[in-house]
Design a protein around this motif. Sequence first.
Motif, short mmCIF file in Angstrom:
data_model
loop_
_atom_site.label_atom_id
_atom_site.label_comp_id
_atom_site.label_asym_id
_atom_site.label_seq_id
_atom_site.Cartn_x
_atom_site.Cartn_y
_atom_site.Cartn_z
N LEU A 14 0.83 -1.21 0.00
CA LEU A 14 0.00 0.00 0.00
C LEU A 14 0.86 1.26 0.00
O LEU A 14 0.54 2.24 -0.67
CB LEU A 14 -0.93 -0.01 1.20
CG LEU A 14 -2.11 -0.96 1.12
CD1 LEU A 14 -2.88 -0.96 2.43
CD2 LEU A 14 -3.02 -0.61 -0.03
N GLY A 15 1.96 1.22 0.73
CA GLY A 15 2.88 2.36 0.72
C GLY A 15 3.47 2.59 -0.65
O GLY A 15 3.61 3.74 -1.10
N LEU A 16 3.82 1.51 -1.34
CA LEU A 16 4.35 1.63 -2.69
C LEU A 16 3.31 2.24 -3.63
O LEU A 16 3.64 3.11 -4.44
CB LEU A 16 4.79 0.26 -3.22
CG LEU A 16 5.30 0.22 -4.66
CD1 LEU A 16 6.58 1.04 -4.79
CD2 LEU A 16 5.54 -1.22 -5.09
N ILE A 17 2.06 1.83 -3.50
CA ILE A 17 1.00 2.38 -4.33
C ILE A 17 0.83 3.88 -4.07
O ILE A 17 0.77 4.69 -5.00
CB ILE A 17 -0.33 1.65 -4.08
CG1 ILE A 17 -0.27 0.23 -4.61
CG2 ILE A 17 -1.50 2.39 -4.73
CD1 ILE A 17 -1.46 -0.62 -4.20
N ILE A 18 0.79 4.25 -2.79
CA ILE A 18 0.57 5.66 -2.44
C ILE A 18 1.72 6.54 -2.92
O ILE A 18 1.50 7.59 -3.54
CB ILE A 18 0.35 5.79 -0.92
CG1 ILE A 18 -0.99 5.15 -0.54
CG2 ILE A 18 0.40 7.25 -0.48
CD1 ILE A 18 -1.19 4.97 0.94
N VAL A 19 2.94 6.13 -2.64
CA VAL A 19 4.11 6.95 -3.00
C VAL A 19 4.27 7.03 -4.52
O VAL A 19 4.49 8.12 -5.07
CB VAL A 19 5.39 6.41 -2.34
CG1 VAL A 19 6.63 7.06 -2.92
CG2 VAL A 19 5.33 6.60 -0.85
N SER A 20 4.13 5.91 -5.21
CA SER A 20 4.33 5.94 -6.65
C SER A 20 3.20 6.68 -7.37
O SER A 20 3.45 7.37 -8.37
CB SER A 20 4.49 4.53 -7.21
OG SER A 20 3.33 3.77 -6.96
N ALA A 21 1.96 6.60 -6.87
CA ALA A 21 0.87 7.36 -7.47
C ALA A 21 1.08 8.85 -7.24
O ALA A 21 0.83 9.68 -8.14
CB ALA A 21 -0.46 6.91 -6.91
N TRP A 22 1.56 9.21 -6.05
CA TRP A 22 1.83 10.61 -5.76
C TRP A 22 2.94 11.15 -6.65
O TRP A 22 2.84 12.25 -7.20
CB TRP A 22 2.21 10.76 -4.29
CG TRP A 22 2.68 12.13 -3.93
CD1 TRP A 22 1.92 13.27 -3.84
CD2 TRP A 22 4.02 12.51 -3.65
NE1 TRP A 22 2.72 14.33 -3.50
CE2 TRP A 22 4.02 13.90 -3.37
CE3 TRP A 22 5.22 11.82 -3.59
CZ2 TRP A 22 5.17 14.59 -3.05
CZ3 TRP A 22 6.36 12.50 -3.26
CH2 TRP A 22 6.33 13.88 -3.00
N ARG A 23 4.01 10.34 -6.81
CA ARG A 23 5.13 10.78 -7.66
C ARG A 23 4.74 10.86 -9.13
O ARG A 23 5.23 11.72 -9.87
CB ARG A 23 6.32 9.84 -7.50
CG ARG A 23 7.04 9.91 -6.18
CD ARG A 23 7.73 11.24 -5.97
NE ARG A 23 8.63 11.57 -7.05
CZ ARG A 23 9.94 11.68 -6.95
NH1 ARG A 23 10.51 11.50 -5.79
NH2 ARG A 23 10.66 11.98 -7.99
N ALA A 24 3.84 9.97 -9.56
CA ALA A 24 3.42 9.99 -10.97
C ALA A 24 2.58 11.23 -11.28
O ALA A 24 2.55 11.67 -12.43
CB ALA A 24 2.61 8.73 -11.27
N GLU A 25 1.92 11.79 -10.27
CA GLU A 25 1.07 12.96 -10.48
C GLU A 25 1.82 14.29 -10.39
O GLU A 25 1.21 15.33 -10.60
CB GLU A 25 -0.08 12.96 -9.47
CG GLU A 25 -1.06 11.83 -9.70
CD GLU A 25 -1.76 11.93 -11.04
OE1 GLU A 25 -2.08 13.06 -11.47
OE2 GLU A 25 -1.95 10.89 -11.66
N GLN A 26 3.09 14.26 -10.08
CA GLN A 26 3.87 15.49 -10.00
C GLN A 26 4.00 16.11 -11.39
O GLN A 26 4.08 15.39 -12.39
CB GLN A 26 5.26 15.22 -9.42
CG GLN A 26 5.24 14.69 -8.01
CD GLN A 26 4.66 15.70 -7.04
OE1 GLN A 26 5.00 16.87 -7.07
NE2 GLN A 26 3.76 15.23 -6.20
N PRO A 27 4.02 17.43 -11.49
CA PRO A 27 4.19 18.05 -12.80
C PRO A 27 5.55 17.70 -13.42
O PRO A 27 6.53 17.50 -12.71
CB PRO A 27 4.08 19.55 -12.53
CG PRO A 27 4.17 19.71 -11.07
CD PRO A 27 3.90 18.40 -10.42
N VAL A 28 5.56 17.65 -14.72
CA VAL A 28 6.77 17.26 -15.46
C VAL A 28 7.74 18.43 -15.48
O VAL A 28 7.36 19.56 -15.77
CB VAL A 28 6.40 16.84 -16.90
CG1 VAL A 28 7.65 16.50 -17.69
CG2 VAL A 28 5.45 15.68 -16.87
N ASN A 29 8.98 18.14 -15.18
CA ASN A 29 10.05 19.13 -15.25
C ASN A 29 10.94 18.74 -16.43
O ASN A 29 11.65 17.74 -16.38
CB ASN A 29 10.86 19.15 -13.96
CG ASN A 29 11.94 20.21 -13.95
OD1 ASN A 29 12.14 20.91 -14.93
ND2 ASN A 29 12.63 20.32 -12.83
#
Length: 67
Positions: A14-29
């Motif tokens: 669950l932690g992997l899902i939460i962190v990776s979903a959060w990181r995937a939603e970050q704006p692209v630099n």
Amino acid sequence: MGWTGTIIAGAVGLGLIIVSAWRAEQPVNPLRPRMIPWRFLTLVGAAWVLVIVTHMVNLAGFETGPR
């Protein structure tokens, strides 16, 4: 693996899902490309949690396999 290890493995998934979903939603630099496929890691975490839930059902006494 008993209940303690199963619950810990599920929490990690669950932690992997939460962190990776959060990181995937970050704006692209454009100056710093993404080197980790965060969407794929979200799917891996979901598959892991599905396996852990199946294991929990087996630990509860239900048979999920062919027999």
